[in-house]
Design a protein around this motif. Structure first.
Motif, mmCIF file in Angstrom:
data_model
loop_
_atom_site.group_PDB
_atom_site.id
_atom_site.type_symbol
_atom_site.label_atom_id
_atom_site.label_comp_id
_atom_site.label_asym_id
_atom_site.label_seq_id
_atom_site.Cartn_x
_atom_site.Cartn_y
_atom_site.Cartn_z
ATOM 1 N N ILE A 192 4.035 -2.509 4.330
ATOM 2 C CA ILE A 192 2.447 -2.588 3.966
ATOM 3 C C ILE A 192 2.007 -1.104 3.151
ATOM 4 O O ILE A 192 1.362 -1.260 2.000
ATOM 5 C CB ILE A 192 1.628 -2.833 5.116
ATOM 6 N N GLU B 33 3.307 -1.408 -0.313
ATOM 7 C CA GLU B 33 2.888 -2.279 -1.145
ATOM 8 C C GLU B 33 1.530 -2.345 -1.386
ATOM 9 O O GLU B 33 0.925 -3.187 -2.028
ATOM 10 C CB GLU B 33 3.178 -3.646 -0.464
ATOM 11 N N THR B 34 0.742 -1.426 -0.827
ATOM 12 C CA THR B 34 -0.789 -1.443 -1.070
ATOM 13 C C THR B 34 -0.896 0.023 -1.505
ATOM 14 O O THR B 34 -1.883 1.012 -0.981
ATOM 15 C CB THR B 34 -1.507 -1.550 0.158
ATOM 16 N N LYS C 183 -2.896 1.333 -3.922
ATOM 17 C CA LYS C 183 -4.349 1.360 -4.175
ATOM 18 C C LYS C 183 -5.079 2.099 -2.790
ATOM 19 O O LYS C 183 -5.959 2.939 -3.001
ATOM 20 C CB LYS C 183 -5.051 0.268 -4.829
ATOM 21 N N LEU C 184 -4.739 1.496 -1.617
ATOM 22 C CA LEU C 184 -5.159 2.094 -0.642
ATOM 23 C C LEU C 184 -4.540 3.101 0.148
ATOM 24 O O LEU C 184 -5.316 4.158 0.704
ATOM 25 C CB LEU C 184 -5.152 0.682 0.431
ATOM 26 N N THR C 185 -3.178 2.939 0.113
ATOM 27 C CA THR C 185 -2.353 3.922 1.022
ATOM 28 C C THR C 185 -1.617 4.985 -0.006
ATOM 29 O O THR C 185 -0.935 6.034 0.740
ATOM 30 C CB THR C 185 -1.367 3.497 1.877
#
Lengths: 331, 232
Positions: A130, A133-134, A136-138
Motif C-alpha cells: 500500500i 502504491e500510494t 501521493k499519500l505516503t
C-alpha cells in the motif's frame, strides 16, 4: 520454578526502572554513539513490548512493523501539514494504529498458532505494498521526507539532545502503557495463555481480551513508530520492513518472555551487541546469529528467566522454598 | 421443574460416535450422576453442555432455553458452572486469581462477595489465597477448581470426575464440600467412575456405556441392580 505474582511484578517494575536512565543519557552525554544507542534502546524496548503484550496471551504477532508504520506515517504526515506539537503527534500515532487494529483483529483473532503468525506477517507485506502504491499519500518508495522537528509547548525539539530525550520519553510512555495493560489484564491474559478452552468454559470472553491486547499492542507499536520517525526525520518504508519484527521477537525471547525486565534486558543486550558487531561489517549478521544461538542454548528461558530460575533454586536450597503442600493429596 | 433437559443428543468426533441419542434430565435442586467407564461418553455430554464440543443432533435445554449457537463463555454467564476433569487450574495464577477467573465479567465488589461465599464453603481458599496454584496438592487443586466453578453462584454445577486421582482423605473432603453445596441448594450434574463415593452423594443416576444411557433411576435402584457388579 514456580511462578510468583509478586516476584514477577517486581521484575516488571525493575524493567521499567531500567528504562529511566535512558532519559538522563541525552542530558549527560554528547557522544553520538551513546545518543544513538540510547534511542535505539528506547525504540527497541517499546516495539518489543508490543510483541510482549500479545505473547502474554500466547500469541506471536508479526504485525508490529505495520502498526509502527501506521503510527510513524501518521505523525510524519501530520508534522508535514504543520502540526508539530509532540502531544498531538503522540495522540495520532497511538490512536490511529488502534483504530486499524479493530478490523484487523476481527479478521485474525479467531486464528491460532501458525495461522495467526502467518496472517499477521502478511499484513506487513500488504502495508508495504500500500505504501509503495500510494505515492501521493505516503511518498511511495521515497517515503515522507523532510519531516519537521517536533515541538513541545512551542519549544523546538530539533536539537539533538532534545530529539533523543523526546524519543525516549515517547517510548517510556509506550512502555508504561504496555506494562499497565499487561498487569490490568494479568489474570485474563494468563488464563488464555495457559488454557484458552478452559478459560472460555469458565466465562472468560477470550476473543474480547485478545482484542484488547491487540489494540493495546497496536497503540504501543504506533508510538514506537513515532519515536523512529522523530529520530530519522523521515518516514520510509524500509524503516518498517517486515523482517524488523524478527529483531523485536528476538529481544523478547533472548531476555525472557515472562517479564518486562526480560524484554528490556534482551533489547539492551542485542541492540548493544548489534552495534558492536557492526564494526565487523561482513561478519555482523553471522555474529548476531551465533549470539542468538548461544544465548538460547545457554538460557532457554531467556537471560532473565534463567537467572530467576537459578536464583530461585539457590533460595530454595537455603530453605526459602515455598511452603510445601500438606500430606494427603494425590496426583 | 427441570433445569437441564438433554434430548436425543448426538456428538461425533470424525467417524466416532461419542454420544448416540442420549437423553438426560436434571431437576432443580437435585444431584444427578452420570456413571460409566472410560469412553462411555460422560465427559462428552458435559462438554456438550458447556459448549466445548459441537453436537451433531438433539437439543440441550437449560431453563427451557435451547443452548444451540450459544458460545461457551456465554453459557457460563447463563448460570452453568463447570469443574473440568483433572482439575486444570491455571498454574501461574494464585489460588485467589484462579477462583476469581470465573468471575471476570462481574464487578469487583460482586466478585469479592462471591469469593467470600466460596471461602465460606472452602476455608482452604482463604488460607492459600496468595499461593500459586501449581504449589498445591492434587486434592487442593480440586478444591480450587470446585471453588472456581461455584464462585459465579451457578444455577447448575457440572462436575467432571471430581474424585479422579485423589487419595481417600481428599475424596472425603470433596464429598463434604459437595454436600455443603447441596445444602445451599445447588443443582449438580456430575460424572464419576468411582461409583461407591459418588452414589452416596446423588439423588439419581444414569449408567452410560458406549455413548448411550443403559439404565437410569434412583440411587437405590441403580445400586441394587447389575451396576454393583460392574462399578462397585
Amino acid at each position: 520454578m514456580a511462578p510468583d505474582r509478586h516476584r514477577d511484578f517486581w521484575l516488571d517494575l525493575w524493567g521499567m526502572a531500567l528504562l529511566l536512565p535512558l532519559l538522563a543519557m541525552p542530558l549527560l552525554f554528547k557522544d553520538p554513539f551513546i545518543l544513538s544507542l540510547t534511542y535505539q534502546f528506547a525504540i527497541g524496548v517499546a516495539a518489543s513490548l508490543s510483541v510482549y503484550v500479545m505473547l502474554r496471551m500466547g500469541l506471536l504477532s508479526f504485525t508490529v512493523p505495520a502498526f509502527m508504520a501506521v503510527g510513524g506515517y501518521a505523525a510524519a504526515m501530520l508534522a508535514k501539514s504543520g502540526v508539530t506539537e509532540i502531544m498531538a503527534l503522540m495522540l495520532a500515532s497511538f490512536v490511529l494504529p488502534m483504530i486499524f487494529a479493530v478490523p484487523l483483529g476481527l479478521l485474525v483473532l479467531k486464528l491460532k498458532g501458525l495461522y495467526f503468525i502467518f496472517i499477521t506477517f502478511i499484513f506487513n507485506e500488504i502495508l508495504q505494498l500500500i505504501i509503495f502504491e500510494t505515492p501521493k499519500l505516503t511518498g511511495g518508495s521515497d517515503g515522507v521526507v523532510g519531516v519537521p522537528a517536533a515541538t513541545f509547548l512551542g519549544a523546538d525539539l530539533g536539537v539533538p539532545w532534545r530529539q533523543v530525550f523526546a524519543t525516549v520519553a515517547v517510548c517510556l510512555i509506550a512502555s508504561v502503557i504496555a506494562f499497565a495493560a499487561s498487569h490490568r489484564y494479568r489474570a485474563e491474559f494468563t488464563s488464555i495463555e495457559e488454557n484458552e478452552t478452559l478459560a472460555e468454559s469458565l466465562g472468560v470472553a477470550v476473543w474480547k481480551y485478545r482484542m484488547i491486547g491487540y489494540i493495546v499492542s497496536a497503540g504501543v507499536a504506533g508510538l514506537a513508530g513515532l519515536a523512529l520517525v522523530n529520530m530519522l526525520g523521515t518516514a520510509h518504508p524500509s524503516s518498517f520492513a517486515s523482517w524488523s519484527v524478527n529483531n523485536y521477537i528476538a529481544y523478547v525471547f533472548v531476555g525472557g518472555r515472562g517479564t518486562v525486565l526480560g524484554v528490556v534486558v534482551g533489547s539492551y543486550l542485542l541492540i548493544y551487541m548489534t552495534n558492536v558487531f557492526n564494526a565487523y561489517a561482513h561478519l555482523s549478521a553471522g555474529l548476531f546469529g551465533l549470539l542468538l544461538i548461544a544465548v538460547m542454548m545457554a538460557a532457554p528461558g531467556g537471560v532473565v528467566g534463567t537467572a530467576v530460575k537459578l536464583f530461585g533454586g539457590f533460595r530454595a536450597d537455603k530453605g526459602d522454598a515455598p511452603r510445601p503442600a500438606p500430606a494427603g493429596g494425590a496426583a | 421443574m427441570s433445569i437441564l433437559s438433554i434430548e436425543s443428543l448426538f456428538v461425533r468426533y470424525g467417524g466416532i460416535t461419542a454420544l448416540n441419542g442420549v437423553s438426560v434430565e436434571v431437576r432443580q435442586g437435585e444431584t444427578v450422576l452420570l456413571i460409566g467407564s472410560n469412553g462411555a461418553g460422560k465427559s462428552s455430554l458435559i462438554n456438550a453442555v458447556t459448549g466445548l464440543v459441537s453436537t451433531s443432533g438433539g437439543r440441550i435445554l437449560f431453563e427451557g432455553r435451547d443452548l444451540a449457537g450459544i458460545p461457551s463463555a456465554a453459557r457460563s454467564r447463563l448460570g452453568i458452572g463447570y469443574s473440568p476433569e483433572g482439575r486444570r487450574v491455571f498454574r501461574s495464577l494464585t489460588v485467589r486469581e484462579n477462583v476469581l477467573s470465573s468471575t471476570l465479567g462481574l464487578s469487583r465488589a460482586a466478585a469479592e462477595e462471591n469469593f467470600a461465599w466460596a471461602c465460606s464453603i472452602f476455608p482452604l481458599l482463604a488460607e492459600r489465597a496468595g499461593q500459586p496454584a501449581n504449589q498445591l496438592s492434587g486434592g487442593e487443586q480440586q478444591i480450587v477448581a470446585l471453588a472456581r466453578a461455584v464462585s459465579t453462584l451457578p444455577k447448575l454445577l457440572l462436575l467432571d470426575e471430581p474424585f479422579l486421582g485423589l487419595a481417600p482423605v481428599w475424596i472425603d473432603r470433596i464429598s463434604d464440600a459437595i454436600r455443603e453445596l447441596q445444602r445451599r441448594g445447588t443443582t449438580i450434574l456430575m460424572t464419576e467412575q468411582m461409583a461407591r463415593p459418588a452414589l452416596k452423594l446423588v439423588d439419581r443416576a444414569y449408567v452410560m456405556r458406549g455413548g448411550e444411557v443403559r439404565r437410569s433411576g434412583d440411587v437405590a435402584e441403580i445400586r441394587e441392580e447389575a451396576l454393583a457388579e460392574e462399578y462397585l
